[in-house]
Design a protein around this motif. Structure first.
Motif, PDB file in Angstrom:
ATOM      1  N   LEU A 253       0.832  -1.202   0.000  1.00 62.12           N
ATOM      2  CA  LEU A 253       0.000   0.000   0.000  1.00 62.12           C
ATOM      3  C   LEU A 253       0.865   1.250   0.000  1.00 62.12           C
ATOM      4  O   LEU A 253       0.605   2.217  -0.731  1.00 62.12           O
ATOM      5  CB  LEU A 253      -0.936  -0.012   1.218  1.00 62.12           C
ATOM      6  CG  LEU A 253      -1.841   1.205   1.406  1.00 62.12           C
ATOM      7  CD1 LEU A 253      -2.748   1.405   0.197  1.00 62.12           C
ATOM      8  CD2 LEU A 253      -2.665   1.043   2.679  1.00 62.12           C
TER       9      LEU A 253
ATOM     10  N   GLU B  15      -4.746   4.880   0.896  1.00 59.90           N
ATOM     11  CA  GLU B  15      -5.810   4.180   0.182  1.00 59.90           C
ATOM     12  C   GLU B  15      -6.434   5.089  -0.882  1.00 59.90           C
ATOM     13  O   GLU B  15      -6.752   4.643  -1.992  1.00 59.90           O
ATOM     14  CB  GLU B  15      -6.888   3.721   1.174  1.00 59.90           C
ATOM     15  CG  GLU B  15      -6.484   2.553   2.049  1.00 59.90           C
ATOM     16  CD  GLU B  15      -5.670   2.948   3.276  1.00 59.90           C
ATOM     17  OE1 GLU B  15      -5.473   2.088   4.150  1.00 59.90           O
ATOM     18  OE2 GLU B  15      -5.223   4.110   3.355  1.00 59.90           O
TER      19      GLU B  15
ATOM     20  N   LEU C  71      -5.341  -5.566  -2.666  1.00 58.08           N
ATOM     21  CA  LEU C  71      -5.528  -4.262  -2.017  1.00 58.08           C
ATOM     22  C   LEU C  71      -6.768  -3.553  -2.543  1.00 58.08           C
ATOM     23  O   LEU C  71      -7.547  -2.978  -1.776  1.00 58.08           O
ATOM     24  CB  LEU C  71      -4.293  -3.380  -2.242  1.00 58.08           C
ATOM     25  CG  LEU C  71      -3.056  -3.720  -1.413  1.00 58.08           C
ATOM     26  CD1 LEU C  71      -1.861  -2.902  -1.911  1.00 58.08           C
ATOM     27  CD2 LEU C  71      -3.295  -3.442   0.072  1.00 58.08           C
TER      28      LEU C  71
END
Length: 208
Positions: A28, A111, A69
């Motif tokens: 991430l 994110e 993810l």
């Protein structure tokens, strides 16, 4: 038919769960800063503190990590829009949605950037999620907002572009964090100011 012990899939051990979490968190960080094309397994391995062969023990490659993810992210991404109550006070519901999106930008900036990078590339790996997950929910809430407008509970505008504007003004604080942090160095003042401004902006827009 009952599965035999030899065919039953074992649950992952604590170490395996920990390593998968380490890998996904490292990925991430790398994907959100480097983008999909710029990210490498070597970078992910270094960030995770694991060897590249160890990464490949858990995942088949960079694409599988990225898709994993994105799959996790889509559920989180849709939740704030799902929480908008069609039977609630329209202005409060929409301002509450603004708050939830701003909180996500502040609390989950990596994110947000992962999502933005994927969209900028044409959503090659997230396209099915947009069609199967986001589109039906988007259409459903557009109907709700349109009914609020038609009943005079909020001012008339284009409901689709209203949601686009909410996304743009909230996610800016994650996707352009490097810029906003330079221009407004005081984090608390920046976050409080963003919330107050967006409250004022959308309340005035929505008030009949």
């Amino acid at each position: 038919m009952t599965e035999s012990p030899s065919t039953t899939k074992k649950a992952p051990s604590r170490i395996q769960q920990r390593n998968r979490t380490l890998i996904l968190d490292a990925a991430l960080e790398v994907f959100s800063s480097q983008g999909y094309r710029g990210a490498t397994l070597d970078q992910i391995a270094k960030q995770a503190g694991l060897s590249k062969p160890n990464i490949l023990y858990y995942f088949n490659g960079k694409q599988e990590i990225h898709v994993t993810l994105l799959n996790q992210l889509m559920t989180v991404w849709l939740d704030p829009l799902k929480e908008m109550n069609p039977n609630g006070d329209p202005i409060k519901e929409l301002i509450g949605y603004v708050h939830r999106k701003l909180d996500m930008a502040i609390e989950l900036p990596r994110e947000s950037r992962l999502f933005a990078n994927e969209i900028l590339q044409g959503a090659p790996r997230m396209g099915p999620h947009l069609s199967a997950g986001l589109k039906p929910l988007f259409d459903k809430q557009i109907i709700v907002i349109t009914r609020w407008m038609e009943s005079g509970k909020i001012a008339r505008s284009d409901p689709a572009h209203l949601l686009f504007s909410i996304w743009a003004t909230t996610q800016h604080y994650a996707d352009f964090a490097a810029q906003t942090e330079v221009l407004l160095p005081d984090r608390q003042a920046r976050e409080d100011g963003a919330r107050a401004f967006l409250d004022q902006l959308f309340t005035k827009l929505l008030t009949p």
